[in-house]
Motif scaffolding. Structure first.
Motif, mmCIF file in Angstrom:
data_model
loop_
_atom_site.group_PDB
_atom_site.id
_atom_site.type_symbol
_atom_site.label_atom_id
_atom_site.label_comp_id
_atom_site.label_asym_id
_atom_site.label_seq_id
_atom_site.Cartn_x
_atom_site.Cartn_y
_atom_site.Cartn_z
ATOM 1 N N ALA A 46 0.820 -1.209 0.000
ATOM 2 C CA ALA A 46 0.000 0.000 0.000
ATOM 3 C C ALA A 46 0.857 1.264 0.000
ATOM 4 N N TYR A 47 0.147 2.394 -0.166
ATOM 5 C CA TYR A 47 0.721 3.742 -0.029
ATOM 6 C C TYR A 47 1.849 4.031 -1.012
ATOM 7 N N GLY A 48 1.753 3.462 -2.217
ATOM 8 C CA GLY A 48 2.681 3.840 -3.274
ATOM 9 C C GLY A 48 3.911 2.983 -3.424
ATOM 10 N N GLU A 49 4.033 1.922 -2.645
ATOM 11 C CA GLU A 49 5.186 1.039 -2.794
ATOM 12 C C GLU A 49 4.867 -0.152 -3.697
ATOM 13 N N ASP A 50 3.805 -0.050 -4.454
ATOM 14 C CA ASP A 50 3.391 -1.114 -5.359
ATOM 15 C C ASP A 50 4.176 -1.033 -6.669
ATOM 16 N N GLN A 51 4.102 -2.093 -7.452
ATOM 17 C CA GLN A 51 4.862 -2.168 -8.695
ATOM 18 C C GLN A 51 4.343 -1.202 -9.752
ATOM 19 N N TYR A 52 3.069 -0.872 -9.712
ATOM 20 C CA TYR A 52 2.503 0.043 -10.710
ATOM 21 C C TYR A 52 2.997 1.473 -10.485
ATOM 22 N N THR A 53 3.044 1.896 -9.234
ATOM 23 C CA THR A 53 3.534 3.243 -8.944
ATOM 24 C C THR A 53 5.027 3.340 -9.205
ATOM 25 N N GLU A 54 5.752 2.262 -8.930
ATOM 26 C CA GLU A 54 7.185 2.249 -9.236
ATOM 27 C C GLU A 54 7.415 2.421 -10.734
ATOM 28 N N HIS A 55 6.644 1.691 -11.537
ATOM 29 C CA HIS A 55 6.796 1.789 -12.992
ATOM 30 C C HIS A 55 6.345 3.152 -13.507
ATOM 31 N N ASN A 75 -7.094 14.311 -6.354
ATOM 32 C CA ASN A 75 -7.830 15.262 -7.182
ATOM 33 C C ASN A 75 -6.999 16.500 -7.485
ATOM 34 N N GLY A 76 -7.558 17.369 -8.332
ATOM 35 C CA GLY A 76 -6.824 18.542 -8.784
ATOM 36 C C GLY A 76 -6.550 19.551 -7.702
ATOM 37 N N THR A 77 -7.523 19.801 -6.837
ATOM 38 C CA THR A 77 -7.297 20.731 -5.736
ATOM 39 C C THR A 77 -6.186 20.221 -4.836
ATOM 40 N N GLY A 78 -6.210 18.925 -4.548
ATOM 41 C CA GLY A 78 -5.152 18.338 -3.742
ATOM 42 C C GLY A 78 -3.797 18.473 -4.402
ATOM 43 N N ALA A 79 -3.747 18.268 -5.711
ATOM 44 C CA ALA A 79 -2.480 18.407 -6.434
ATOM 45 C C ALA A 79 -1.947 19.828 -6.320
ATOM 46 N N ASN A 80 -2.825 20.802 -6.503
ATOM 47 C CA ASN A 80 -2.393 22.195 -6.422
ATOM 48 C C ASN A 80 -1.944 22.569 -5.016
ATOM 49 N N VAL A 81 -2.675 22.120 -4.008
ATOM 50 C CA VAL A 81 -2.320 22.435 -2.626
ATOM 51 C C VAL A 81 -0.954 21.838 -2.276
ATOM 52 N N VAL A 82 -0.742 20.580 -2.644
ATOM 53 C CA VAL A 82 0.533 19.924 -2.339
ATOM 54 C C VAL A 82 1.668 20.607 -3.101
ATOM 55 N N ALA A 83 1.453 20.863 -4.390
ATOM 56 C CA ALA A 83 2.510 21.456 -5.210
ATOM 57 C C ALA A 83 2.900 22.845 -4.714
ATOM 58 N N LEU A 84 1.911 23.664 -4.399
ATOM 59 C CA LEU A 84 2.211 25.026 -3.959
ATOM 60 C C LEU A 84 2.913 25.040 -2.607
ATOM 61 N N GLN A 85 2.501 24.137 -1.716
ATOM 62 C CA GLN A 85 3.184 24.052 -0.417
ATOM 63 C C GLN A 85 4.664 23.716 -0.587
ATOM 64 N N SER A 86 4.980 22.930 -1.593
ATOM 65 C CA SER A 86 6.368 22.510 -1.786
ATOM 66 C C SER A 86 7.262 23.658 -2.242
ATOM 67 N N LEU A 241 4.303 16.304 2.436
ATOM 68 C CA LEU A 241 3.214 17.253 2.183
ATOM 69 C C LEU A 241 1.976 16.543 1.655
ATOM 70 N N ARG A 242 2.185 15.514 0.831
ATOM 71 C CA ARG A 242 1.044 14.754 0.306
ATOM 72 C C ARG A 242 0.291 14.074 1.438
ATOM 73 N N LYS A 243 0.997 13.474 2.375
ATOM 74 C CA LYS A 243 0.343 12.818 3.503
ATOM 75 C C LYS A 243 -0.358 13.836 4.398
ATOM 76 N N SER A 245 -1.575 16.583 3.625
ATOM 77 C CA SER A 245 -2.714 17.177 2.919
ATOM 78 C C SER A 245 -3.805 16.161 2.613
ATOM 79 N N MET A 246 -3.689 14.973 3.200
ATOM 80 C CA MET A 246 -4.716 13.926 3.052
ATOM 81 C C MET A 246 -4.894 13.485 1.603
ATOM 82 N N GLN A 247 -3.772 13.420 0.879
ATOM 83 C CA GLN A 247 -3.803 13.038 -0.531
ATOM 84 C C GLN A 247 -3.029 11.747 -0.805
ATOM 85 N N LEU A 248 -2.677 11.010 0.242
ATOM 86 C CA LEU A 248 -1.945 9.756 0.066
ATOM 87 C C LEU A 248 -2.924 8.594 -0.001
#
Length: 357
Positions: A46-55, A75-86, A241-243, A245-248
């Motif tokens: 879980a949480y992005g350590e799967d083979q699909y996310t790796e690829h 979602n898009g709002t989550g993407a923008n919030v995470v990206a801008l925080q970074s 930041l993704r975690k 922001s509740m986007q993980l």
């Protein structure tokens, strides 16, 4: 109503009905559904350590460069919030067009959730320029003013317009010279690339964009967007930041495999190119109708028009779409990957009919 064999689920809508309110209204492309089914079964970490996310990392690197890092979100709002925080410290501010999605359509999330001050600039066409940026790019070192340390642009814009490669490069050079980083909201990036006939990298990484919100939901996905770090030297700590922001996503494989299906071949281009073509078909059709005025360039998959308000209100009883400007009567009509030529022709005929009443 019909039921699906072996399940209690009931189809509660007519799948033949399509409107023009938003490309978010469209369903899921069959190739995306097939990819989700392919990723199902068995257990994956879980949480992005799967083979699909790796690829998925290599998929995005093929489009944006070997340095690119991909972080799927919900979602898009989550993407923008995470990206801008970074990009920003707690006292940072981002300069954006007044019409930007982060300013108008995200319920204050960048400011309330990310704690980021938005410094907005009115624009005639939804696009920032170096000169417009300078209206808010001042006050560095003044503790009384939130520090303008980032610029956010949208491609394609909320008004359906496009930045050229040269325009993006000029903004990035201008921002970087002033110590600011650049975020691109690319919820319809595929539509922009299809219209410009340019690879993604040319008007993102190579033009100087530092972090990107890459959209999928508006181009045939079930859910999901991706924060793409284009310059890891300037953009860090995305996973934390993704975690926060509740986007993980726990079952991230089902987000990642969708983007693999979208981007490994030409599905992204087929979907976006078709949506763009349907918008151009609608533009051509309504321009032949007396009393209907297309008020903005049709460069992606949006048509903005003005017609008598009473006509629009009658049309809304037959087709879903939104008023863009309540004061002027301007409306927005969106096409999607599944919009058909018959849909366009029927809608244009309905507009002509209502205009004639």
């Amino acid at each position: 109503m019909s039921t699906t064999s072996g399940t209690d689920a009931v189809r509660r809508h007519d799948p033949a009905v399509r409107g023009f309110a938003s490309d978010n209204y469209a369903g899921v492309h069959p190739e995306i559904l097939a990819a989700i089914a392919l990723a199902n079964g068995g257990h994956q970490i879980a949480y992005g350590e799967d083979q699909y996310t790796e690829h998925l990392q290599s998929v995005f690197q093929r489009h944006f460069g070997e340095q690119a890092e991909a972080y799927p979100v919900f979602n898009g709002t989550g993407a923008n919030v995470v990206a801008l925080q970074s990009l920003l410290p707690r006292w940072g501010a981002v300069i954006a067009a007044e019409s930007a999605h982060i300013n108008v359509d995200e319920c204050g999330a960048p400011e309330k959730i990310a704690g980021i001050k938005l410094l907005t600039v009115p624009t005639p066409d939804g696009k920032l320029t170096p000169e417009l940026i300078d209206q808010q790019a001042w006050g560095w070192g003044d503790e009384h003013r939130a520090q303008p340390l980032a610029v956010s642009i949208t491609q394609s814009t909320e008004l359906g317009t496009l930045y050229t490669v040269e325009e993006v490069r000029a903004i990035c050079e201008h921002a970087h010279e002033r110590g600011m980083l650049v975020h691109m909201d690319g919820s319809r990036l595929a539509n922009a690339a299809a219209s410009l006939d340019r690879p993604f990298r040319e008007f993102t990484t190579d033009a100087g964009v530092d972090v990107l919100s890459f959209g999928g939901t508006k181009n045939g996905l079930l859910f999901g967007e991706v924060v793409v770090v284009l310059d890891p030297e300037k953009v860090r700590n995305i996973k934390f930041l993704r975690k926060m922001s509740m986007q993980l996503a726990s079952k991230m494989r089902f987000a990642s495999v969708q983007f693999e299906a979208l981007l490994s071949g030409d599905l992204w281009l087929r979907n976006a190119g078709h949506a763009n073509a349907m918008a151009k078909r609608l533009e051509a059709a309504v321009q032949r109708i007396d009393g209907v005025t297309v008020v903005r360039p049709v460069q992606a998959n949006a048509v903005f028009a003005v017609l008598p308000r009473e006509v629009s209100e009658r049309l809304q009883k037959r087709y879903r779409f939104y008023f863009w400007n309540e004061h002027t009567g301007e409306v927005r009509w969106m096409s999607a990957f599944d919009t058909t030529e018959a849909d366009i022709d029927a809608f244009a005929a309905a507009i002509a009919e209502e205009m004639g009443r």
